[in-house]
Motif scaffolding. Structure first.
Motif, PDB file in Angstrom:
ATOM      1  N   LYS A   9       0.847  -1.196   0.000  1.00  0.00           N
ATOM      2  CA  LYS A   9       0.000   0.000   0.000  1.00  0.00           C
ATOM      3  C   LYS A   9       0.884   1.248   0.000  1.00  0.00           C
ATOM      4  O   LYS A   9       1.798   1.367   0.815  1.00  0.00           O
ATOM      5  CB  LYS A   9      -0.903   0.003   1.239  1.00  0.00           C
ATOM      6  N   LEU A  10       0.599   2.165  -0.917  1.00  0.00           N
ATOM      7  CA  LEU A  10       1.352   3.418  -0.978  1.00  0.00           C
ATOM      8  C   LEU A  10       0.805   4.401   0.048  1.00  0.00           C
ATOM      9  O   LEU A  10      -0.403   4.620   0.126  1.00  0.00           O
ATOM     10  CB  LEU A  10       1.256   4.024  -2.375  1.00  0.00           C
ATOM     11  N   THR A  11       1.678   4.984   0.843  1.00  0.00           N
ATOM     12  CA  THR A  11       1.244   5.947   1.866  1.00  0.00           C
ATOM     13  C   THR A  11       1.789   7.343   1.603  1.00  0.00           C
ATOM     14  O   THR A  11       1.426   8.279   2.279  1.00  0.00           O
ATOM     15  CB  THR A  11       1.701   5.505   3.259  1.00  0.00           C
ATOM     16  N   TYR A  12       2.674   7.456   0.638  1.00  0.00           N
ATOM     17  CA  TYR A  12       3.281   8.748   0.288  1.00  0.00           C
ATOM     18  C   TYR A  12       3.895   9.441   1.498  1.00  0.00           C
ATOM     19  O   TYR A  12       3.832  10.653   1.648  1.00  0.00           O
ATOM     20  CB  TYR A  12       2.266   9.653  -0.404  1.00  0.00           C
ATOM     21  N   GLY A  13       4.444   8.651   2.408  1.00  0.00           N
ATOM     22  CA  GLY A  13       5.151   9.211   3.553  1.00  0.00           C
ATOM     23  C   GLY A  13       4.258   9.709   4.665  1.00  0.00           C
ATOM     24  O   GLY A  13       4.727  10.332   5.606  1.00  0.00           O
ATOM     25  N   LEU A  14       2.969   9.461   4.593  1.00  0.00           N
ATOM     26  CA  LEU A  14       2.059   9.972   5.618  1.00  0.00           C
ATOM     27  C   LEU A  14       1.408   8.853   6.426  1.00  0.00           C
ATOM     28  O   LEU A  14       0.555   9.114   7.249  1.00  0.00           O
ATOM     29  CB  LEU A  14       0.971  10.851   4.977  1.00  0.00           C
ATOM     30  N   GLY A  15       1.798   7.611   6.190  1.00  0.00           N
ATOM     31  CA  GLY A  15       1.190   6.493   6.890  1.00  0.00           C
ATOM     32  C   GLY A  15       1.804   6.263   8.253  1.00  0.00           C
ATOM     33  O   GLY A  15       2.756   6.935   8.673  1.00  0.00           O
ATOM     34  N   SER A  16       1.278   5.289   8.952  1.00  0.00           N
ATOM     35  CA  SER A  16       1.768   4.985  10.293  1.00  0.00           C
ATOM     36  C   SER A  16       3.225   4.515  10.274  1.00  0.00           C
ATOM     37  O   SER A  16       3.926   4.660  11.260  1.00  0.00           O
ATOM     38  CB  SER A  16       0.877   3.926  10.941  1.00  0.00           C
ATOM     39  N   GLU A  17       3.678   3.969   9.141  1.00  0.00           N
ATOM     40  CA  GLU A  17       5.059   3.502   9.051  1.00  0.00           C
ATOM     41  C   GLU A  17       6.060   4.643   9.225  1.00  0.00           C
ATOM     42  O   GLU A  17       7.189   4.436   9.624  1.00  0.00           O
ATOM     43  CB  GLU A  17       5.331   2.835   7.682  1.00  0.00           C
ATOM     44  N   THR A  18       5.655   5.854   8.932  1.00  0.00           N
ATOM     45  CA  THR A  18       6.561   7.010   9.044  1.00  0.00           C
ATOM     46  C   THR A  18       6.182   7.909  10.202  1.00  0.00           C
ATOM     47  O   THR A  18       6.659   9.023  10.305  1.00  0.00           O
ATOM     48  CB  THR A  18       6.556   7.841   7.749  1.00  0.00           C
ATOM     49  N   GLY A  19       5.308   7.462  11.049  1.00  0.00           N
ATOM     50  CA  GLY A  19       4.902   8.282  12.185  1.00  0.00           C
ATOM     51  C   GLY A  19       3.629   9.049  11.918  1.00  0.00           C
ATOM     52  O   GLY A  19       3.015   9.575  12.821  1.00  0.00           O
ATOM     53  N   GLY A  20       3.189   9.127  10.664  1.00  0.00           N
ATOM     54  CA  GLY A  20       1.936   9.779  10.322  1.00  0.00           C
ATOM     55  C   GLY A  20       1.925  11.279  10.538  1.00  0.00           C
ATOM     56  O   GLY A  20       0.877  11.900  10.467  1.00  0.00           O
ATOM     57  N   GLY A  21       3.058  11.903  10.799  1.00  0.00           N
ATOM     58  CA  GLY A  21       3.088  13.340  11.049  1.00  0.00           C
ATOM     59  C   GLY A  21       3.239  14.153   9.785  1.00  0.00           C
ATOM     60  O   GLY A  21       3.425  13.623   8.695  1.00  0.00           O
ATOM     61  N   ARG A  22       3.153  15.430   9.933  1.00  0.00           N
ATOM     62  CA  ARG A  22       3.347  16.339   8.804  1.00  0.00           C
ATOM     63  C   ARG A  22       4.780  16.836   8.806  1.00  0.00           C
ATOM     64  O   ARG A  22       5.430  16.881   9.836  1.00  0.00           O
ATOM     65  CB  ARG A  22       2.385  17.519   8.897  1.00  0.00           C
ATOM     66  N   PHE A  23       5.246  17.238   7.651  1.00  0.00           N
ATOM     67  CA  PHE A  23       6.587  17.776   7.541  1.00  0.00           C
ATOM     68  C   PHE A  23       6.569  18.921   6.547  1.00  0.00           C
ATOM     69  O   PHE A  23       5.703  19.000   5.691  1.00  0.00           O
ATOM     70  CB  PHE A  23       7.583  16.691   7.117  1.00  0.00           C
ATOM     71  N   GLU A  24       7.499  19.837   6.704  1.00  0.00           N
ATOM     72  CA  GLU A  24       7.588  21.010   5.848  1.00  0.00           C
ATOM     73  C   GLU A  24       8.148  20.640   4.480  1.00  0.00           C
ATOM     74  O   GLU A  24       9.025  19.789   4.378  1.00  0.00           O
ATOM     75  CB  GLU A  24       8.488  22.070   6.491  1.00  0.00           C
ATOM     76  N   ALA A  25       7.643  21.295   3.463  1.00  0.00           N
ATOM     77  CA  ALA A  25       8.184  21.116   2.118  1.00  0.00           C
ATOM     78  C   ALA A  25       9.572  21.753   2.061  1.00  0.00           C
ATOM     79  O   ALA A  25       9.829  22.749   2.746  1.00  0.00           O
ATOM     80  CB  ALA A  25       7.268  21.782   1.092  1.00  0.00           C
ATOM     81  N   PRO A  26      10.460  21.204   1.279  1.00  0.00           N
ATOM     82  CA  PRO A  26      11.798  21.788   1.191  1.00  0.00           C
ATOM     83  C   PRO A  26      11.767  23.141   0.486  1.00  0.00           C
ATOM     84  O   PRO A  26      10.943  23.379  -0.392  1.00  0.00           O
ATOM     85  CB  PRO A  26      12.581  20.765   0.357  1.00  0.00           C
ATOM     86  N   ALA A  27      12.642  24.026   0.900  1.00  0.00           N
ATOM     87  CA  ALA A  27      12.775  25.325   0.239  1.00  0.00           C
ATOM     88  C   ALA A  27      13.548  25.111  -1.062  1.00  0.00           C
ATOM     89  O   ALA A  27      14.659  24.608  -1.052  1.00  0.00           O
ATOM     90  CB  ALA A  27      13.507  26.304   1.137  1.00  0.00           C
ATOM     91  N   LEU A  28      12.931  25.452  -2.174  1.00  0.00           N
ATOM     92  CA  LEU A  28      13.568  25.277  -3.473  1.00  0.00           C
ATOM     93  C   LEU A  28      13.831  26.637  -4.102  1.00  0.00           C
ATOM     94  O   LEU A  28      12.956  27.491  -4.122  1.00  0.00           O
ATOM     95  CB  LEU A  28      12.669  24.450  -4.395  1.00  0.00           C
ATOM     96  N   ASP A  29      15.025  26.830  -4.584  1.00  0.00           N
ATOM     97  CA  ASP A  29      15.380  28.073  -5.248  1.00  0.00           C
ATOM     98  C   ASP A  29      15.036  27.942  -6.729  1.00  0.00           C
ATOM     99  O   ASP A  29      15.905  27.776  -7.578  1.00  0.00           O
ATOM    100  CB  ASP A  29      16.863  28.366  -5.065  1.00  0.00           C
ATOM    101  N   TYR A  30      13.727  27.963  -7.020  1.00  0.00           N
ATOM    102  CA  TYR A  30      13.289  27.788  -8.398  1.00  0.00           C
ATOM    103  C   TYR A  30      12.070  28.652  -8.660  1.00  0.00           C
ATOM    104  O   TYR A  30      11.155  28.694  -7.854  1.00  0.00           O
ATOM    105  CB  TYR A  30      12.918  26.336  -8.676  1.00  0.00           C
TER     106      TYR A  30
END
Length: 74
Positions: free
Chosen positions: A4-25
């Motif tokens: 099952k794809l969780t895109y980094g938001l599932g219980s396997e990763t702690g289910g928390g939110r994280f900030e998007a990286p700052a991109l110089d673009y």
């Protein structure tokens, strides 16, 4: 067995939110490129979109929404 794809938001990763990286673009805007912008859908997020278009110097030529009152209000 499929994984099952969780895109980094599932219980396997702690289910928390994280900030998007700052991109110089920022996309390039050639000086000769002067598009007119049309919005399809005039919900709440369009306030941010319109602000960004204005800051970039784009002309908003049309607003469209299934509810005419939303387009008129925006």
């Amino acid at each position: 067995m499929s994984k099952k794809l969780t895109y980094g938001l599932g219980s396997e990763t702690g289910g928390g939110r994280f900030e998007a990286p700052a991109l110089d673009y920022r996309p390039r805007n050639p000086k000769t490129y002067q598009p007119k912008i049309g919005l399809i859908g005039c919900g709440g997020i369009t306030q941010s979109h319109l602000s960004a278009y204005k800051q970039a110097g784009y002309e908003v030529a049309a607003l469209c929404d299934v509810k005419e009152a939303n387009a008129e209000a925006r």
